[in-house]
Scaffold this motif. Structure first.
Motif, mmCIF file in Angstrom:
data_model
loop_
_atom_site.group_PDB
_atom_site.id
_atom_site.type_symbol
_atom_site.label_atom_id
_atom_site.label_comp_id
_atom_site.label_asym_id
_atom_site.label_seq_id
_atom_site.Cartn_x
_atom_site.Cartn_y
_atom_site.Cartn_z
ATOM 1 N N ILE A 167 53.409 50.284 39.588
ATOM 2 C CA ILE A 167 53.930 50.004 38.249
ATOM 3 C C ILE A 167 55.420 50.327 38.091
ATOM 4 O O ILE A 167 56.079 49.732 37.220
ATOM 5 C CB ILE A 167 53.083 50.747 37.190
ATOM 6 C CG1 ILE A 167 53.186 50.036 35.825
ATOM 7 C CG2 ILE A 167 53.449 52.214 37.101
ATOM 8 C CD1 ILE A 167 52.626 48.641 35.802
ATOM 9 N N PRO A 168 56.049 51.231 38.900
ATOM 10 C CA PRO A 168 57.500 51.406 38.759
ATOM 11 C C PRO A 168 58.290 50.122 38.974
ATOM 12 O O PRO A 168 59.432 50.018 38.509
ATOM 13 C CB PRO A 168 57.834 52.444 39.840
ATOM 14 C CG PRO A 168 56.580 53.239 40.003
ATOM 15 C CD PRO A 168 55.474 52.236 39.835
ATOM 16 N N PHE A 169 57.699 49.139 39.647
ATOM 17 C CA PHE A 169 58.392 47.871 39.859
ATOM 18 C C PHE A 169 58.634 47.125 38.552
ATOM 19 O O PHE A 169 59.523 46.271 38.482
ATOM 20 C CB PHE A 169 57.586 46.962 40.790
ATOM 21 C CG PHE A 169 58.042 46.980 42.215
ATOM 22 C CD1 PHE A 169 59.177 46.291 42.618
ATOM 23 C CD2 PHE A 169 57.333 47.695 43.160
ATOM 24 C CE1 PHE A 169 59.601 46.320 43.924
ATOM 25 C CE2 PHE A 169 57.748 47.724 44.485
ATOM 26 C CZ PHE A 169 58.889 47.033 44.870
ATOM 27 N N LEU A 170 57.854 47.415 37.509
ATOM 28 C CA LEU A 170 57.959 46.607 36.303
ATOM 29 C C LEU A 170 59.351 46.661 35.701
ATOM 30 O O LEU A 170 59.898 45.627 35.287
ATOM 31 C CB LEU A 170 56.918 47.049 35.266
ATOM 32 C CG LEU A 170 56.903 46.221 33.969
ATOM 33 C CD1 LEU A 170 56.631 44.749 34.236
ATOM 34 C CD2 LEU A 170 55.896 46.792 32.981
ATOM 35 N N GLN A 171 59.978 47.844 35.633
ATOM 36 C CA GLN A 171 61.322 47.917 35.053
ATOM 37 C C GLN A 171 62.322 47.111 35.884
ATOM 38 O O GLN A 171 63.257 46.519 35.346
ATOM 39 C CB GLN A 171 61.780 49.359 34.912
ATOM 40 C CG GLN A 171 61.908 50.133 36.206
ATOM 41 C CD GLN A 171 62.318 51.572 35.971
ATOM 42 O OE1 GLN A 171 62.994 51.891 34.994
ATOM 43 N NE2 GLN A 171 61.900 52.469 36.860
ATOM 44 N N HIS A 172 62.113 47.056 37.207
ATOM 45 C CA HIS A 172 62.985 46.246 38.051
ATOM 46 C C HIS A 172 62.795 44.760 37.750
ATOM 47 O O HIS A 172 63.768 43.990 37.725
ATOM 48 C CB HIS A 172 62.699 46.504 39.526
ATOM 49 C CG HIS A 172 62.696 47.951 39.915
ATOM 50 N ND1 HIS A 172 63.560 48.865 39.364
ATOM 51 C CD2 HIS A 172 61.933 48.643 40.796
ATOM 52 C CE1 HIS A 172 63.332 50.055 39.898
ATOM 53 N NE2 HIS A 172 62.346 49.939 40.767
ATOM 54 N N LEU A 173 61.550 44.356 37.532
ATOM 55 C CA LEU A 173 61.270 42.953 37.231
ATOM 56 C C LEU A 173 61.890 42.540 35.906
ATOM 57 O O LEU A 173 62.385 41.413 35.769
ATOM 58 C CB LEU A 173 59.758 42.705 37.201
ATOM 59 C CG LEU A 173 58.986 42.921 38.502
ATOM 60 C CD1 LEU A 173 57.526 42.521 38.308
ATOM 61 C CD2 LEU A 173 59.603 42.164 39.661
ATOM 62 N N VAL A 174 61.882 43.438 34.922
ATOM 63 C CA VAL A 174 62.454 43.094 33.611
ATOM 64 C C VAL A 174 63.966 42.928 33.724
ATOM 65 O O VAL A 174 64.539 41.957 33.212
ATOM 66 C CB VAL A 174 62.117 44.172 32.558
ATOM 67 C CG1 VAL A 174 62.710 43.777 31.206
ATOM 68 C CG2 VAL A 174 60.609 44.357 32.433
ATOM 69 N N ALA A 175 64.639 43.875 34.392
ATOM 70 C CA ALA A 175 66.081 43.751 34.576
ATOM 71 C C ALA A 175 66.425 42.471 35.331
ATOM 72 O O ALA A 175 67.376 41.759 34.978
ATOM 73 C CB ALA A 175 66.627 44.972 35.316
ATOM 74 N N LEU A 176 65.637 42.165 36.359
ATOM 75 C CA LEU A 176 65.859 40.930 37.113
ATOM 76 C C LEU A 176 65.630 39.710 36.241
ATOM 77 O O LEU A 176 66.371 38.721 36.340
ATOM 78 C CB LEU A 176 64.926 40.899 38.329
ATOM 79 C CG LEU A 176 64.987 39.651 39.207
ATOM 80 C CD1 LEU A 176 66.389 39.420 39.752
ATOM 81 C CD2 LEU A 176 63.969 39.764 40.341
ATOM 82 N N ALA A 177 64.629 39.761 35.366
ATOM 83 C CA ALA A 177 64.340 38.628 34.486
ATOM 84 C C ALA A 177 65.516 38.316 33.572
ATOM 85 O O ALA A 177 65.810 37.145 33.299
ATOM 86 C CB ALA A 177 63.079 38.909 33.660
ATOM 87 N N VAL A 178 66.206 39.348 33.086
ATOM 88 C CA VAL A 178 67.379 39.120 32.229
ATOM 89 C C VAL A 178 68.463 38.381 33.007
ATOM 90 O O VAL A 178 69.044 37.400 32.521
ATOM 91 C CB VAL A 178 67.929 40.456 31.687
ATOM 92 C CG1 VAL A 178 69.225 40.220 30.916
ATOM 93 C CG2 VAL A 178 66.894 41.142 30.794
ATOM 94 N N VAL A 179 68.732 38.840 34.222
ATOM 95 C CA VAL A 179 69.757 38.188 35.042
ATOM 96 C C VAL A 179 69.351 36.753 35.373
ATOM 97 O O VAL A 179 70.161 35.815 35.269
ATOM 98 C CB VAL A 179 70.006 38.997 36.332
ATOM 99 C CG1 VAL A 179 70.962 38.260 37.260
ATOM 100 C CG2 VAL A 179 70.557 40.379 35.984
ATOM 101 N N GLU A 180 68.093 36.570 35.753
ATOM 102 C CA GLU A 180 67.614 35.238 36.090
ATOM 103 C C GLU A 180 67.610 34.310 34.873
ATOM 104 O O GLU A 180 67.792 33.095 35.011
ATOM 105 C CB GLU A 180 66.207 35.319 36.679
ATOM 106 C CG GLU A 180 66.162 35.877 38.085
ATOM 107 C CD GLU A 180 66.855 34.958 39.081
ATOM 108 O OE1 GLU A 180 66.328 33.867 39.346
ATOM 109 O OE2 GLU A 180 67.943 35.338 39.566
#
Length: 242
Positions: free
Chosen positions: A54-67
């Protein structure tokens, strides 16, 4: 209240301004008009691929903003980056946004609240995404259109949904190539904890979403994202004080 939502129902709360915006620890988040701010409710099963990491979720959200920006035709070279563990940056120069994820476990399910704030149309207190677009237009003699907060939020949520689906199907390997393309840190040298701390080289993320670094003395070690962050000015990985 969110734990009582039906499993197949999402909830997105959008604010135009906040009086008590907050970041990690005791950090405050300034919330002027023009900053895209939202909280998204997500449910993740503990026994799923993402639930087990689950720590990956914050990384996915930040990546989603950039994408959300850089996947638009013509916008792929706008210099938005992900700063570990949960920030959105203009290059390695200025912070444009951040992510805060809180979780509750009930039964076999993570109930997660994802908070996100990104400067879109407000040039203060730092710079905003539309400043970068305007600068890019001037440098390359083109006419990319500015974005609205609503547009960024909608595209971010869509990108996040796709990233979560990919992760659930293929695990970390399905998203890490895109993440590394957008992040700031590959191969950089940093010091742990203090200016006199051991010098290590950033390798990437491990399978739990923790930062992996290599030192001559200890080999490859992981640094948990909870409580640690890069100090971009001093080139340190530091412990957050609370």
């Amino acid at each position: 209240m969110t734990v009582h939502l039906p499993r197949d129902m999402g909830l997105l709360v959008v604010a135009t301004q906040q009086s008590q915006g907050r970041g990690r620890g005791r950090n405050a988040w300034l919330s002027p008009l023009g900053c895209a701010m939202f909280t998204l409710n997500v449910q993740i099963e503990l026994n799923s691929k993402l639930g087990q990491r689950i720590p990956f979720l914050q990384h996915l959200v930040a990546l989603a903003v950039v994408e959300a920006v850089c996947s638009l035709p013509g916008y792929q070279d706008i210099d938005l980056r992900v700063k570990w563990p949960n920030d959105i940056y203009y290059g390695n120069l200025m912070k444009l946004g951040g992510v805060l994820v809180t979780s509750t476990v009930l039964g076999s399910t993570f109930h997660l609240l994802i908070g996100c704030g990104v400067n879109v149309t407000n040039s203060n207190p730092t710079v905003c995404i539309n400043d970068l677009i305007q600068s890019y237009n001037l440098q390359h003699n083109c006419s990319l259109q500015p974005l609205s907060c609503a547009q960024l939020i909608a595209r971010t949520v869509n990108c996040l949904e796709a990233l979560i689906d990919n992760f659930q199907q293929g695990g970390p390997e399905s998203v890490l190539p895109t993440y590394y393309k957008r992040w700031l840190h590959s191969g950089t040298w940093v010091r742990l904890w203090s200016e006199d701390g051991p010098e290590v080289q950033v390798m990437g993320l491990d399978h739990n979403g923790f930062l992996q670094v290599h030192s001559k003395e200890q080999g490859v070690v992981s640094v948990e994202p909870d409580g640690n962050s890069f100090d971009m000015l001093k080139n340190l990985v530091v412990i957050k004080t609370h």
